[in-house]
Design a protein around this motif. Structure first.
Motif, PDB file in Angstrom:
ATOM      1  N   GLY A  43     -84.171  -5.152  -2.950  1.00 29.78           N
ATOM      2  CA  GLY A  43     -84.810  -5.386  -1.657  1.00 29.78           C
ATOM      3  C   GLY A  43     -83.850  -5.334  -0.487  1.00 29.78           C
ATOM      4  O   GLY A  43     -82.652  -5.083  -0.639  1.00 29.78           O
ATOM      5  N   LEU A  44     -84.390  -5.581   0.708  1.00 36.28           N
ATOM      6  CA  LEU A  44     -83.615  -5.608   1.948  1.00 36.28           C
ATOM      7  C   LEU A  44     -83.904  -6.900   2.690  1.00 36.28           C
ATOM      8  O   LEU A  44     -85.051  -7.357   2.735  1.00 36.28           O
ATOM      9  N   VAL A  45     -82.872  -7.474   3.305  1.00 34.91           N
ATOM     10  CA  VAL A  45     -83.004  -8.725   4.048  1.00 34.91           C
ATOM     11  C   VAL A  45     -82.369  -8.559   5.426  1.00 34.91           C
ATOM     12  O   VAL A  45     -81.239  -8.072   5.543  1.00 34.91           O
ATOM     13  N   MET A  46     -83.106  -8.959   6.452  1.00 33.11           N
ATOM     14  CA  MET A  46     -82.622  -8.886   7.826  1.00 33.11           C
ATOM     15  C   MET A  46     -82.130 -10.261   8.265  1.00 33.11           C
ATOM     16  O   MET A  46     -82.811 -11.264   8.074  1.00 33.11           O
ATOM     17  N   GLN A  47     -80.951 -10.313   8.847  1.00 40.56           N
ATOM     18  CA  GLN A  47     -80.412 -11.564   9.404  1.00 40.56           C
ATOM     19  C   GLN A  47     -80.401 -11.434  10.920  1.00 40.56           C
ATOM     20  O   GLN A  47     -79.894 -10.446  11.457  1.00 40.56           O
ATOM     21  N   CYS A  48     -80.985 -12.413  11.596  1.00 38.90           N
ATOM     22  CA  CYS A  48     -81.131 -12.261  13.038  1.00 38.90           C
ATOM     23  C   CYS A  48     -81.078 -13.611  13.745  1.00 38.90           C
ATOM     24  O   CYS A  48     -81.095 -14.687  13.122  1.00 38.90           O
ATOM     25  N   HIS A  49     -81.011 -13.526  15.042  1.00 39.77           N
ATOM     26  CA  HIS A  49     -81.055 -14.685  15.926  1.00 39.77           C
ATOM     27  C   HIS A  49     -82.221 -14.515  16.881  1.00 39.77           C
ATOM     28  O   HIS A  49     -82.431 -13.417  17.415  1.00 39.77           O
ATOM     29  N   TYR A  50     -82.998 -15.581  17.069  1.00 37.60           N
ATOM     30  CA  TYR A  50     -84.111 -15.538  18.010  1.00 37.60           C
ATOM     31  C   TYR A  50     -83.719 -16.296  19.285  1.00 37.60           C
ATOM     32  O   TYR A  50     -83.361 -17.470  19.223  1.00 37.60           O
ATOM     33  N   ALA A  51     -83.770 -15.603  20.406  1.00 36.00           N
ATOM     34  CA  ALA A  51     -83.476 -16.233  21.691  1.00 36.00           C
ATOM     35  C   ALA A  51     -84.621 -17.162  22.088  1.00 36.00           C
ATOM     36  O   ALA A  51     -85.707 -17.133  21.488  1.00 36.00           O
ATOM     37  N   GLU A  52     -84.401 -17.983  23.107  1.00 38.38           N
ATOM     38  CA  GLU A  52     -85.425 -18.930  23.544  1.00 38.38           C
ATOM     39  C   GLU A  52     -86.697 -18.232  23.997  1.00 38.38           C
ATOM     40  O   GLU A  52     -87.797 -18.789  23.877  1.00 38.38           O
ATOM     41  N   ASP A  53     -86.565 -17.020  24.507  1.00 35.54           N
ATOM     42  CA  ASP A  53     -87.755 -16.289  24.954  1.00 35.54           C
ATOM     43  C   ASP A  53     -88.436 -15.520  23.818  1.00 35.54           C
ATOM     44  O   ASP A  53     -89.392 -14.787  24.042  1.00 35.54           O
ATOM     45  N   GLY A  54     -87.927 -15.707  22.582  1.00 36.68           N
ATOM     46  CA  GLY A  54     -88.526 -15.058  21.425  1.00 36.68           C
ATOM     47  C   GLY A  54     -87.942 -13.704  21.084  1.00 36.68           C
ATOM     48  O   GLY A  54     -88.330 -13.102  20.081  1.00 36.68           O
ATOM     49  N   GLU A  55     -87.013 -13.219  21.899  1.00 36.02           N
ATOM     50  CA  GLU A  55     -86.412 -11.914  21.612  1.00 36.02           C
ATOM     51  C   GLU A  55     -85.607 -11.982  20.310  1.00 36.02           C
ATOM     52  O   GLU A  55     -84.833 -12.916  20.101  1.00 36.02           O
ATOM     53  N   ARG A  56     -85.805 -10.996  19.456  1.00 37.90           N
ATOM     54  CA  ARG A  56     -85.115 -10.943  18.166  1.00 37.90           C
ATOM     55  C   ARG A  56     -83.870 -10.086  18.284  1.00 37.90           C
ATOM     56  O   ARG A  56     -83.941  -8.930  18.711  1.00 37.90           O
ATOM     57  N   GLN A  57     -82.743 -10.646  17.905  1.00 39.94           N
ATOM     58  CA  GLN A  57     -81.476  -9.918  17.929  1.00 39.94           C
ATOM     59  C   GLN A  57     -80.968  -9.808  16.497  1.00 39.94           C
ATOM     60  O   GLN A  57     -80.624 -10.816  15.877  1.00 39.94           O
ATOM     61  N   VAL A  58     -80.961  -8.605  15.959  1.00 40.91           N
ATOM     62  CA  VAL A  58     -80.568  -8.395  14.567  1.00 40.91           C
ATOM     63  C   VAL A  58     -79.049  -8.333  14.464  1.00 40.91           C
ATOM     64  O   VAL A  58     -78.398  -7.548  15.157  1.00 40.91           O
ATOM     65  N   CYS A  59     -78.496  -9.172  13.604  1.00 37.34           N
ATOM     66  CA  CYS A  59     -77.052  -9.188  13.392  1.00 37.34           C
ATOM     67  C   CYS A  59     -76.643  -8.200  12.310  1.00 37.34           C
ATOM     68  O   CYS A  59     -75.593  -7.566  12.395  1.00 37.34           O
ATOM     69  N   ARG A  60     -77.516  -8.094  11.281  1.00 40.14           N
ATOM     70  CA  ARG A  60     -77.162  -7.250  10.151  1.00 40.14           C
ATOM     71  C   ARG A  60     -78.354  -7.174   9.209  1.00 40.14           C
ATOM     72  O   ARG A  60     -79.221  -8.045   9.231  1.00 40.14           O
ATOM     73  N   VAL A  61     -78.384  -6.130   8.385  1.00 40.28           N
ATOM     74  CA  VAL A  61     -79.348  -6.039   7.297  1.00 40.28           C
ATOM     75  C   VAL A  61     -78.551  -5.954   5.998  1.00 40.28           C
ATOM     76  O   VAL A  61     -77.563  -5.218   5.912  1.00 40.28           O
ATOM     77  N   PHE A  62     -78.981  -6.722   5.000  1.00 42.75           N
ATOM     78  CA  PHE A  62     -78.305  -6.758   3.705  1.00 42.75           C
ATOM     79  C   PHE A  62     -79.109  -5.977   2.676  1.00 42.75           C
ATOM     80  O   PHE A  62     -80.335  -5.943   2.728  1.00 42.75           O
ATOM     81  N   ARG A  63     -78.433  -5.384   1.709  1.00 41.27           N
ATOM     82  CA  ARG A  63     -79.066  -4.562   0.681  1.00 41.27           C
ATOM     83  C   ARG A  63     -78.590  -5.023  -0.702  1.00 41.27           C
ATOM     84  O   ARG A  63     -77.743  -5.919  -0.810  1.00 41.27           O
ATOM     85  N   PRO A  64     -79.124  -4.427  -1.785  1.00 37.68           N
ATOM     86  CA  PRO A  64     -78.754  -4.893  -3.125  1.00 37.68           C
ATOM     87  C   PRO A  64     -77.244  -4.925  -3.347  1.00 37.68           C
ATOM     88  O   PRO A  64     -76.520  -3.998  -2.990  1.00 37.68           O
ATOM     89  N   GLY A  65     -76.793  -6.039  -3.934  1.00 45.03           N
ATOM     90  CA  GLY A  65     -75.374  -6.246  -4.167  1.00 45.03           C
ATOM     91  C   GLY A  65     -74.707  -7.101  -3.112  1.00 45.03           C
ATOM     92  O   GLY A  65     -73.642  -7.682  -3.352  1.00 45.03           O
ATOM     93  N   ASP A  66     -75.316  -7.208  -1.928  1.00 45.59           N
ATOM     94  CA  ASP A  66     -74.730  -7.989  -0.839  1.00 45.59           C
ATOM     95  C   ASP A  66     -74.944  -9.487  -1.047  1.00 45.59           C
ATOM     96  O   ASP A  66     -75.897  -9.919  -1.703  1.00 45.59           O
ATOM     97  N   LEU A  67     -74.056 -10.275  -0.446  1.00 47.99           N
ATOM     98  CA  LEU A  67     -74.178 -11.726  -0.413  1.00 47.99           C
ATOM     99  C   LEU A  67     -74.667 -12.165   0.961  1.00 47.99           C
ATOM    100  O   LEU A  67     -74.230 -11.628   1.976  1.00 47.99           O
ATOM    101  N   ILE A  68     -75.539 -13.146   0.988  1.00 47.71           N
ATOM    102  CA  ILE A  68     -76.010 -13.728   2.244  1.00 47.71           C
ATOM    103  C   ILE A  68     -75.561 -15.176   2.302  1.00 47.71           C
ATOM    104  O   ILE A  68     -75.815 -15.952   1.377  1.00 47.71           O
ATOM    105  N   GLY A  69     -74.875 -15.554   3.378  1.00 43.04           N
ATOM    106  CA  GLY A  69     -74.538 -16.950   3.605  1.00 43.04           C
ATOM    107  C   GLY A  69     -73.230 -17.422   3.022  1.00 43.04           C
ATOM    108  O   GLY A  69     -72.981 -18.630   2.962  1.00 43.04           O
TER     109      GLY A  69
END
Length: 215
Positions: A43-69
């Motif tokens: 699968g694929l996982v998106m890591q992002c930050h949501y601003a106070e106004d709801g705008e989504r800012q994507v930091c990175r997308v992870f794919r198979p084999g990747d570590l999150i956190g």
């Protein structure tokens, strides 16, 4: 110690069974789930930050084999949200187990340092590949980056726009253009993916710093 050996040290501490999640689900944001590092099995996982106004800012997308956190072992509490883009299977490794094992296992500490260094390089490559060039180049790099056997899961248009830092309308138009040109088409065997013409996508992508994906 290479990356694969380092990963094996972490995998020994994983919980069973693996976590099977659908698309568009939040990962690790409920107190009862505890604190985990995740390794993506599929699968694929998106890591992002949501601003106070709801705008989504994507930091990175992870794919198979990747570590999150992995950074939470040394720097807990980062305000980032992880969401599945596709059906995803995750290996869960409790941070508490890692911290306990670190005290008596110097090889585990070495493994963590090795994998943190890999995260820095992977983050840099993501920034260069998806943060530079025209919108068409960025979208083609993402297709190459996420494709396996020329099959590529395609996120929703709004999320795809966030990933390549463009508008939903622009992302939709470019995908439509690539379909018309025959650069990508629907997959009959895997309905949730598209099939890319890898050579033509690579031509449109320009320089692409990711040999693992561009093979």
């Amino acid at each position: 110690m290479n990356n694969e050996d380092a990963l094996k040290h972490l995998e020994k501490l994983a919980e069973n069974p693996a976590l099977d999640m659908g698309a568009n689900a939040a990962i690790g944001h409920h107190e009862e789930e505890g604190e985990y590092i995740y390794r993506i099995l599929s699968g694929l996982v998106m890591q992002c930050h949501y601003a106070e106004d709801g705008e989504r800012q994507v930091c990175r997308v992870f794919r198979p084999g990747d570590l999150i956190g992995l950074e939470t072992v040394v720097e807990p509490g980062l305000s980032l949200i992880s969401e599945t883009l596709t059906p995803t299977v995750l290996m869960r490794i409790p941070v508490a187990r890692i911290r306990m094992a670190q005290a008596t296992n110097p090889e585990l500490q070495q493994a963590i340092l090795r994998l943190l260094a890999r995260e820095v390089v992977d983050g840099y490559n993501w920034k260069v590949n998806l943060g530079t060039g025209s919108a068409m180049r960025r979208i083609c790099r993402f297709l190459l980056w996420s494709a396996k056997d020329d099959h590529c899961p395609l996120p929703t248009r709004d999320k795809l726009g966030s990933i390549i830092a463009t508008t939903t309308e622009t992302a939709s138009r470019m995908i439509a253009d690539l379909r018309r040109q025959g650069v990508l088409r629907k997959s009959r065997s895997r309905p949730s993916t598209v099939v890319i013409d890898r050579d033509r996508v690579r031509q449109k992508a320009g320089d692409f710093w990711d040999h693992r994906a561009a093979r």
